[in-house]
Design a protein around this motif. Structure first.
Motif, PDB file in Angstrom:
ATOM      1  N   LYS A   1      -4.956   6.262   9.172  1.00  0.00           N
ATOM      2  CA  LYS A   1      -4.374   7.387   9.918  1.00  0.00           C
ATOM      3  C   LYS A   1      -3.137   6.637  10.558  1.00  0.00           C
ATOM      4  O   LYS A   1      -1.950   7.051  10.651  1.00  0.00           O
ATOM      5  N   LYS A   2      -3.395   5.420  11.050  1.00  0.00           N
ATOM      6  CA  LYS A   2      -2.202   4.718  11.494  1.00  0.00           C
ATOM      7  C   LYS A   2      -1.142   4.428  10.734  1.00  0.00           C
ATOM      8  O   LYS A   2      -0.201   4.465  10.979  1.00  0.00           O
ATOM      9  N   ILE A   3      -1.292   3.997   9.559  1.00  0.00           N
ATOM     10  CA  ILE A   3      -0.490   3.662   8.555  1.00  0.00           C
ATOM     11  C   ILE A   3       0.308   4.779   8.040  1.00  0.00           C
ATOM     12  O   ILE A   3       1.763   4.922   8.195  1.00  0.00           O
ATOM     13  N   PHE A   4      -0.331   6.201   7.744  1.00  0.00           N
ATOM     14  CA  PHE A   4       0.593   7.197   7.249  1.00  0.00           C
ATOM     15  C   PHE A   4       0.778   8.295   8.093  1.00  0.00           C
ATOM     16  O   PHE A   4       1.332   9.341   7.895  1.00  0.00           O
TER      17      PHE A   4
ATOM     18  N   LEU B   1       0.972  -1.240   0.056  1.00  0.00           N
ATOM     19  CA  LEU B   1       0.008  -0.191   0.035  1.00  0.00           C
ATOM     20  C   LEU B   1       0.776   1.394   0.049  1.00  0.00           C
ATOM     21  O   LEU B   1       0.611   1.963  -0.604  1.00  0.00           O
ATOM     22  N   LYS B   2       2.023   1.406   0.865  1.00  0.00           N
ATOM     23  CA  LYS B   2       2.781   2.458   0.834  1.00  0.00           C
ATOM     24  C   LYS B   2       3.639   2.426  -0.363  1.00  0.00           C
ATOM     25  O   LYS B   2       3.614   3.912  -0.837  1.00  0.00           O
ATOM     26  N   LYS B   3       3.698   1.640  -1.112  1.00  0.00           N
ATOM     27  CA  LYS B   3       4.524   1.533  -2.193  1.00  0.00           C
ATOM     28  C   LYS B   3       3.863   2.060  -3.099  1.00  0.00           C
ATOM     29  O   LYS B   3       4.277   3.078  -4.147  1.00  0.00           O
ATOM     30  N   GLU B   4       2.380   1.701  -3.425  1.00  0.00           N
ATOM     31  CA  GLU B   4       1.670   2.223  -4.545  1.00  0.00           C
ATOM     32  C   GLU B   4       1.460   3.500  -4.257  1.00  0.00           C
ATOM     33  O   GLU B   4       1.171   4.654  -5.187  1.00  0.00           O
ATOM     34  N   ILE B   5       1.101   4.156  -3.175  1.00  0.00           N
ATOM     35  CA  ILE B   5       0.806   5.468  -2.674  1.00  0.00           C
ATOM     36  C   ILE B   5       2.026   6.415  -3.056  1.00  0.00           C
ATOM     37  O   ILE B   5       1.776   7.460  -3.675  1.00  0.00           O
TER      38      ILE B   5
ATOM     39  N   PHE C   1      -2.896  14.704  -0.850  1.00  0.00           N
ATOM     40  CA  PHE C   1      -3.837  14.235   0.303  1.00  0.00           C
ATOM     41  C   PHE C   1      -4.341  12.984  -0.034  1.00  0.00           C
ATOM     42  O   PHE C   1      -4.320  12.736  -1.253  1.00  0.00           O
ATOM     43  N   LEU C   2      -4.998  12.493   0.740  1.00  0.00           N
ATOM     44  CA  LEU C   2      -5.924  11.249   0.603  1.00  0.00           C
ATOM     45  C   LEU C   2      -7.295  11.695   1.162  1.00  0.00           C
ATOM     46  O   LEU C   2      -7.499  12.196   2.166  1.00  0.00           O
ATOM     47  N   ILE C   3      -8.278  10.894   0.286  1.00  0.00           N
ATOM     48  CA  ILE C   3      -9.579  10.835   0.834  1.00  0.00           C
ATOM     49  C   ILE C   3      -9.797   9.642   1.102  1.00  0.00           C
ATOM     50  O   ILE C   3     -10.039   8.541   0.555  1.00  0.00           O
ATOM     51  N   VAL C   4     -10.490   9.608   2.257  1.00  0.00           N
ATOM     52  CA  VAL C   4     -10.739   8.110   2.999  1.00  0.00           C
ATOM     53  C   VAL C   4     -12.039   7.946   3.452  1.00  0.00           C
ATOM     54  O   VAL C   4     -12.602   8.659   4.282  1.00  0.00           O
TER      55      VAL C   4
END
Length: 208
Positions: free
Chosen positions: A153-156, A130-134, A141-144
């Motif tokens: 939030k915990k991941i990024f 996931l981090k690699k793709e982002i 920004f991210l829309i979640v």
């Protein structure tokens, strides 16, 4: 927009390559017609009314003309073909406070306006992937979706501003308040929504 709120809407491409503002792939739900946007010319789309009104499906270029200096526009790209970006760029190229968003990989090729990646309700990839793709997408920004906001939030952490969607009441607003920077909401205008102005100011500081 007259009330000072920013807006979010989807865009699609017609058969004759006009960009229209419309959420659904087909006209069935909104216009009660068995037609698909991408296979229909805009001259034909103009014949149909939205629900039980006299309103028609608008062109993106006409909606942008309604924008004032204070509000933001978030335009969700439903198309997957990169050629669509060429048409879109001619309309919105570097216009201030217009942001492009998508859950499709097309968003990684947007270079002419700020952009955001959308996380829906779908199952997330493993964290490393996931981090690699982002990183490849390189969003501003991210829309979640609210069901994923805590995990994202915990991941990024604070790497990206987070916009939560779609909040529908004060209870949800309170529940997730530690995890978002801004809110996409429905049906809150008639509720006592004291945090709106602060959220809007915070968001402007983050994105601008």
């Amino acid at each position: 927009m007259d009330l000072g709120y920013s807006v979010e809407f989807d865009v699609r491409l017609t058969k004759d390559e006009r960009i229209v503002v419309f959420h659904d792939k087909s006209l069935k739900r909104v216009c009660n017609k068995n037609k698909i946007i991408e296979f229909t010319k805009y001259s034909d789309l103009k014949k149909f009314n939205l629900f039980n009104t006299n309103e028609k499906i608008p062109l993106l270029k006409d909606i942008i003309k309604l924008k004032n200096r204070k509000t933001f526009m978030f335009i969700e790209i439903k198309e997957k073909k990169r050629s669509f970006l060429y048409l879109l760029r001619k309309i919105i190229n570097h216009k201030n406070k217009i942001f492009l968003i998508s859950k499709n990989n097309i968003i990684k090729y947007v270079k002419f306006n700020k952009k955001g990646y959308i996380f829906g309700e779908e199952k997330l990839l493993n964290i490393i992937k996931l981090k690699k793709e982002i990183r490849k997408i390189n969003p501003d920004f991210l829309i979640v979706h609210k069901s994923k906001i805590i995990k994202i939030k915990k991941i990024f952490k604070n790497q990206y501003p987070l916009i939560i969607w779609t909040v529908k009441n004060q209870k949800e607003l309170k529940k997730y308040e530690l995890f978002y920077d801004f809110v996409i909401f429905e049906d809150l205008l008639n509720q006592r929504f004291s945090k709106t102005s602060n959220l809007f100011i915070n968001y402007k500081n983050i994105i601008n």
